[in-house]
Structure formats: C-alpha cells, structure tokens
Design an enzyme around this catalytic site. Structure first.
Site, PDB file in Angstrom:
ATOM      1  N   LYS A   1     -14.975 -11.608  12.604  1.00  0.00           N
ATOM      2  CA  LYS A   1     -14.557 -10.969  13.865  1.00  0.00           C
ATOM      3  C   LYS A   1     -15.199  -9.580  14.013  1.00  0.00           C
ATOM      4  O   LYS A   1     -15.776  -9.269  15.039  1.00  0.00           O
ATOM      5  CB  LYS A   1     -13.028 -10.845  13.934  1.00  0.00           C
ATOM      6  CG  LYS A   1     -12.293 -12.183  13.856  1.00  0.00           C
ATOM      7  CD  LYS A   1     -10.802 -12.016  14.003  1.00  0.00           C
ATOM      8  CE  LYS A   1     -10.131 -11.228  12.894  1.00  0.00           C
ATOM      9  NZ  LYS A   1     -10.238 -11.829  11.548  1.00  0.00           N
TER      10      LYS A   1
ATOM     11  N   ARG B   1     -12.531  -3.483  -0.037  1.00  0.00           N
ATOM     12  CA  ARG B   1     -11.203  -3.248   0.533  1.00  0.00           C
ATOM     13  C   ARG B   1     -10.141  -3.714  -0.450  1.00  0.00           C
ATOM     14  O   ARG B   1     -10.305  -4.738  -1.101  1.00  0.00           O
ATOM     15  CB  ARG B   1     -11.071  -4.033   1.852  1.00  0.00           C
ATOM     16  CG  ARG B   1     -11.364  -3.180   3.060  1.00  0.00           C
ATOM     17  CD  ARG B   1     -11.485  -3.948   4.331  1.00  0.00           C
ATOM     18  NE  ARG B   1     -10.373  -4.832   4.644  1.00  0.00           N
ATOM     19  CZ  ARG B   1     -10.269  -5.530   5.779  1.00  0.00           C
ATOM     20  NH1 ARG B   1     -11.209  -5.416   6.698  1.00  0.00           N
ATOM     21  NH2 ARG B   1      -9.263  -6.330   6.003  1.00  0.00           N
TER      22      ARG B   1
END
Ligand code: AP5
Length: 218
Positions: A13, A159
């Site tokens: 995305k 992350r």
C-alpha cells in the site's frame, strides 16, 4: 478527490501510494505513518497507540477516526488513504465525515495477495527513519547496503512490528477485523477495484493506474 487503498499488511500500500500521489497530485495519508510520527514525537496519542502497534493489534477506532478526520481536513479532501479505514466502524465514520463535507470516495483499490508472500515482504522490509523511504533486503535494495539512497548517512531500520511473531498477529488482525471492510463497500454497491499485488512493483503500479484512469472521476 479521495482514493482508498485497501489490502493486508505488506501488500504494498505504502509503496503504491507514493506513486499514485505523484501521478494524481494528491496527499498521501497513511494512518500507520501518522501514528509512528506521533510515537516519535512522544504525543499522548503516540503513547496510547504504542502497545497496540507493537503487538500487531488495531489502535481503538475512536482515536483513529479523530486523527484521520483532522488529516483529511488538512489535505482539503484531496488524498489517498493508506491503512484507513481498517474496520467497518471506521469505514462508516469515513462515509459520514465525507458526506458532511459534501464529498465521497472516488475510488476504492484493493491489493490482493497471499499471506505467504506477505511474510517474506514484511520480514525483509527496511525503512529510513529520516525520510520514510522503504526498501527490501531482496527485492528493493538500497545502493549502499543498509543506508538510505536519499539520506546517505542514515542507517535503515526494521520496524518493530515487522518481527515474524508480530507479522503473524497483524495478519490475523487483518483477517478478523479488516477484510470485512471490502464486504462493507460491496454491500453498499461500491465498486472495489481488485489488483493482483503479487506482481512486481512496476506491474502493480501499471494495473492500479489503468484502473484509476478508466474511472471517469479521476
Ligand atoms: P501500517 O503502517 O498501516 O501497516 P500495515 O497496513 O500493516 O501496512 P504496512 O505499512 O506494513 O505495509 P504496506 O502495505 O504499506 O507495504 P509496503 O509498501 O511497505 O499500520 C501499522 C500499525 O498501526 C497497525 O498494525 C495498527 O496497530 C496501527 N494502525 C494503522 N492504521 C490503523 C487503523 N486505521 N486502525 C487501527 N489501527 C491502525 O511494502 C512492504 C514491503 O514489500 C517493502 O519492503 C516493499 O519494498 C516490498 N514490496 C512492496 N510491493 C512489492 C512488490 N510488488 N513486489 C515485491 N516487493 C514489494
């Protein structure tokens, strides 16, 4: 104009949004990026969101809805929404919010991808903490290993929610809570543009742009 980009974690995305906003001159509103910036700045919202994000769970609807309504307002309603809405409650609130402003969603794009492909994408993702550029250790390597192309002194990081055990939880959360958003739009008779997100980054961009261009609204 408002475009909603749906899809599971790691579907691409963010990668595709960066290209869509460039082509159509829109603002990229990623709920995940906005939350991470709140965390980095130590805001109350960032503190409240941290525990949910690190465990792969969704941040409570009310916090997200308020945050995204403000972001859409700042973008003056010309945006691509990435990672929002993520529950049926959020989708219904977004509809209400846009209606209040005399707007509507112009296109809904859904990136479709298998869980096995996602796990490899997320565990191999690295990003630049300074500019947010996203890389992958196999498919999108930076020019100098572990350093950002745009900020050469900046070491890339993984992350905290891209660790394998958190990725599993995020996928579960997607299937239990977020996949239903596609059904919500289908029930309302909205066209959802499904895209095969397992193709290469360039091929996915081409498919997305072809579909968006085919809509009179864009
Ligand atoms: P968020 O940051 O939104 O994470 P996500 O939706 O899980 O999506 P990702 O950013 O992980 O993946 P992506 O689809 O953008 O993929 P990318 O382009 O980076 O949310 C994080 C957390 O915040 C949530 O878990 C939740 O706690 C909270 N949150 C956020 N929004 C919320 C909401 N609305 N409600 C409640 N809580 C919320 O690509 C991934 C990797 O694959 C990259 O390395 C990339 O280089 C590579 N790649 C991309 N496309 C391709 C391709 N076609 N081929 C090969 N490699 C590719």
């Amino acid at each position: 104009m408002v475009i909603v980009l749906l899809g599971p974690p790691g579907a691409g995305k963010g990668t595709q949004c960066k290209r869509i906003v460039e082509k159509y001159k829109l603002v990229h509103l990623s709920s995940g990026d906005i939350l991470r910036s709140h965390r980095a700045n130590g805001t109350e919202l960032g503190k409240k969101a941290a525990e949910f994000m690190d465990s792969g769970k969704l941040v409570p609807d009310q916090l997200i809805i308020e945050m995204m309504a403000g972001a859409i307002e700042s973008a003056q309603g010309n945006c691509v929404l990435d990672g929002f809405p993520r529950t049926v409650v959020q989708a219904a609130e977004l509809d209400k919010e846009l209606l209040r402003k005399g707007q509507k969603i112009d296109a809904i794009v859904n990136l479709v991808i298998d869980d096995n492909v996602i796990e490899k994408r997320l565990t191999g993702r690295r990003s630049c903490p300074a500019c947010g550029a996203v890389y992958h250790i196999d498919t999108l390597k930076p020019k100098a290993e572990s350093f950002c192309d745009k900020c050469p002194k900046q070491e890339l990081v993984q992350r905290t929610d891209d660790k394998p055990e958190v990725v599993k939880q995020r996928l579960q959360t997607y299937h239990h809570q977020t996949a239903a958003v596609v059904g919500y739009y289908a029930e309302k008779g909205r066209q959802v543009l499904d895209i095969d997100a397992e193709k290469s980054v360039d091929e996915v961009t081409k498919l997305v742009i072809e579909k968006l261009d085919s809509l009179a609204a864009v």
